[in-house]
Enzyme design. Structure first.
Site, PDB file in Angstrom:
ATOM      1  N   GLN A  87      49.621  45.052  93.895  1.00  0.00           N
ATOM      2  CA  GLN A  87      49.824  46.354  94.528  1.00  0.00           C
ATOM      3  C   GLN A  87      48.501  47.119  94.603  1.00  0.00           C
ATOM      4  O   GLN A  87      47.688  47.074  93.681  1.00  0.00           O
ATOM      5  CB  GLN A  87      50.854  47.159  93.731  1.00  0.00           C
ATOM      6  CG  GLN A  87      51.576  48.201  94.552  1.00  0.00           C
ATOM      7  CD  GLN A  87      52.870  48.642  93.884  1.00  0.00           C
ATOM      8  OE1 GLN A  87      53.467  47.910  93.115  1.00  0.00           O
ATOM      9  NE2 GLN A  87      53.310  49.853  94.172  1.00  0.00           N
ATOM     10  N   SER A 120      49.943  40.693  88.856  1.00  0.00           N
ATOM     11  CA  SER A 120      51.178  41.462  88.735  1.00  0.00           C
ATOM     12  C   SER A 120      52.208  40.968  89.751  1.00  0.00           C
ATOM     13  O   SER A 120      52.670  39.828  89.643  1.00  0.00           O
ATOM     14  CB  SER A 120      50.884  42.959  88.871  1.00  0.00           C
ATOM     15  OG  SER A 120      52.012  43.728  88.508  1.00  0.00           O
ATOM     16  N   LEU A 121      52.579  41.760  90.767  1.00  0.00           N
ATOM     17  CA  LEU A 121      53.563  41.273  91.737  1.00  0.00           C
ATOM     18  C   LEU A 121      53.079  39.995  92.412  1.00  0.00           C
ATOM     19  O   LEU A 121      53.884  39.160  92.860  1.00  0.00           O
ATOM     20  CB  LEU A 121      53.862  42.336  92.794  1.00  0.00           C
ATOM     21  CG  LEU A 121      52.935  42.413  94.018  1.00  0.00           C
ATOM     22  CD1 LEU A 121      53.416  41.506  95.139  1.00  0.00           C
ATOM     23  CD2 LEU A 121      52.790  43.813  94.512  1.00  0.00           C
ATOM     24  N   ARG A 139      62.577  44.562  91.535  1.00  0.00           N
ATOM     25  CA  ARG A 139      61.495  44.897  90.596  1.00  0.00           C
ATOM     26  C   ARG A 139      60.878  46.249  90.944  1.00  0.00           C
ATOM     27  O   ARG A 139      60.664  47.093  90.073  1.00  0.00           O
ATOM     28  CB  ARG A 139      60.430  43.795  90.650  1.00  0.00           C
ATOM     29  CG  ARG A 139      59.276  43.935  89.652  1.00  0.00           C
ATOM     30  CD  ARG A 139      58.364  42.714  89.803  1.00  0.00           C
ATOM     31  NE  ARG A 139      57.274  42.693  88.840  1.00  0.00           N
ATOM     32  CZ  ARG A 139      56.066  43.171  89.047  1.00  0.00           C
ATOM     33  NH1 ARG A 139      55.779  43.771  90.204  1.00  0.00           N
ATOM     34  NH2 ARG A 139      55.120  43.086  88.118  1.00  0.00           N
ATOM     35  N   HIS A 159      53.398  48.244  83.526  1.00  0.00           N
ATOM     36  CA  HIS A 159      52.887  47.373  82.457  1.00  0.00           C
ATOM     37  C   HIS A 159      52.693  48.135  81.142  1.00  0.00           C
ATOM     38  O   HIS A 159      51.677  47.983  80.471  1.00  0.00           O
ATOM     39  CB  HIS A 159      51.591  46.671  82.895  1.00  0.00           C
ATOM     40  CG  HIS A 159      51.787  45.780  84.085  1.00  0.00           C
ATOM     41  ND1 HIS A 159      52.516  44.618  84.032  1.00  0.00           N
ATOM     42  CD2 HIS A 159      51.395  45.912  85.383  1.00  0.00           C
ATOM     43  CE1 HIS A 159      52.541  44.065  85.236  1.00  0.00           C
ATOM     44  NE2 HIS A 159      51.879  44.837  86.066  1.00  0.00           N
ATOM     45  N   GLN A 170      56.107  40.195  81.521  1.00  0.00           N
ATOM     46  CA  GLN A 170      55.031  40.770  82.331  1.00  0.00           C
ATOM     47  C   GLN A 170      55.289  42.234  82.684  1.00  0.00           C
ATOM     48  O   GLN A 170      54.363  43.027  82.838  1.00  0.00           O
ATOM     49  CB  GLN A 170      54.855  39.923  83.601  1.00  0.00           C
ATOM     50  CG  GLN A 170      53.700  40.297  84.489  1.00  0.00           C
ATOM     51  CD  GLN A 170      54.119  40.368  85.945  1.00  0.00           C
ATOM     52  OE1 GLN A 170      54.995  41.149  86.296  1.00  0.00           O
ATOM     53  NE2 GLN A 170      53.491  39.570  86.776  1.00  0.00           N
TER      54      GLN A 170
END
Length: 313
Positions: free
Chosen positions: A10, A94-95, A119, A203, A252
């Protein structure tokens, strides 16, 4: 010398991304159409025409970035790229880890789009607006940033969210604690300690409700072992079991994205070429700063795709 494909996270989104691929290649257009169908809405309209504030929404940005990455990959595959024989590892920020897993066949494209929508919504809903914060700390090492997080923790949750490398770490948690940690980081000699314009403290332990939402969502989704190993965010080491990967995806949500260690692992294991598949070139820039022996190349235009196919032929 081996090759890895990396997938952006992102912040790499821009209005219009992937449109040249969809216009030039039917395989790319089919990816956007499938994502639209999976989500029951024309996300492609938002990707290509905006408005920017709608694309930036976490629930839109996450599946949108994945769609652009997979569109580029499908074009390469349609022109003869065999992931298993040409690419040693995949990884995503991440994503981007979901994009990597879709690329490696762990999840279908439709399921990946739906998972990322869940998510994004769950991460947004986990903490009331304005209560959480994130800050970029530039120019301090990992141990010093960890120390300021601990020092600020009486004011609330505060931890390292992303270790991006090149002297850039991102902290996340309750706003008062993050503000205090950023101030302490400046006092310790950080070059910059900057609050980020984000909508939630990603996170961090505050994302625990989102982690549970993902545990539930992932439990019902079919999965296959990836055709090439995933170097996982929370381990910075390769994983080949789909069942283990699902557990790590849950971890995660509240855990640290160990990107500096991921790129260092590549360098230490003779992976010297990283192709960043999808929007932007953030990971390409980070690779150069983390290890001079690693070459990063962004792949997001028809010309980029031709260059990669030629290099991997």
């Amino acid at each position: 010398m081996a090759v890895a494909f990396t997938f952006p996270g992102q912040g790499s989104q821009t209005v219009g991304m992937g449109k040249d691929l969809a216009d030039a290649f039917p395989e790319a257009a089919a990816v956007f159409a499938e994502v639209d169908e999976a989500l029951g809405e024309k996300l492609s309209d938002i990707i290509w025409t905006g408005p920017e504030d709608q694309l930036t929404l976490t629930a839109n940005a996450q599946p949108a970035l994945m769609a652009v990455s997979i569109a580029a990959l499908r074009v390469m595959q349609a022109r003869g790229l065999d992931l298993k024989s040409k690419v040693a590892y995949v990884a995503g920020h991440s994503l981007g880890e979901y994009s990597a897993l879709c690329a490696a066949g762990t999840f279908t494209l439709s399921d990946t789009a739906r998972l990322l929508r869940i998510r994004g919504n769950a991460m947004q809903a986990a903490v009331p607006a304005g209560e959480g914060a994130m800050a970029a700390i530039i120019g301090l090492d990992h141990a010093d940033v960890e120390a300021v997080c601990v020092e600020a923790s009486p004011l609330g949750a505060c931890q390292i969210a992303n270790d991006n490398g090149g002297g850039q770490l991102v902290i996340s948690g309750l706003k008062p604690a993050v503000e205090q940690a950023a101030s302490l980081a400046s006092q310790k000699g950080a070059k910059r300690a900057l609050l980020l314009p984000v909508s939630a403290p990603f996170h961090s332990t505050l994302m625990a409700p989102a982690a549970e939402a993902m545990r539930e969502a992932l439990a019902s989704v079919p999965r296959q072992d990836p055709v090439v190993p995933l170097v996982a965010n929370v381990r910075a080491a390769p994983v080949t079991s789909a069942e283990t990967i699902v557990d790590l995806l849950v971890e995660q949500v509240t855990g640290q994205v160990r990107w500096r260690e991921t790129v260092s692992w590549f360098a230490q294991n003779d992976v010297t070429t990283l192709y960043e598949i999808g929007a932007g070139k953030v990971l390409t820039g980070l690779a150069r700063r983390i290890d001079k022996n690693v070459t990063g190349t962004a792949v997001n235009t028809p010309a980029d795709i031709e260059a990669v196919l030629a290099a991997l032929a």
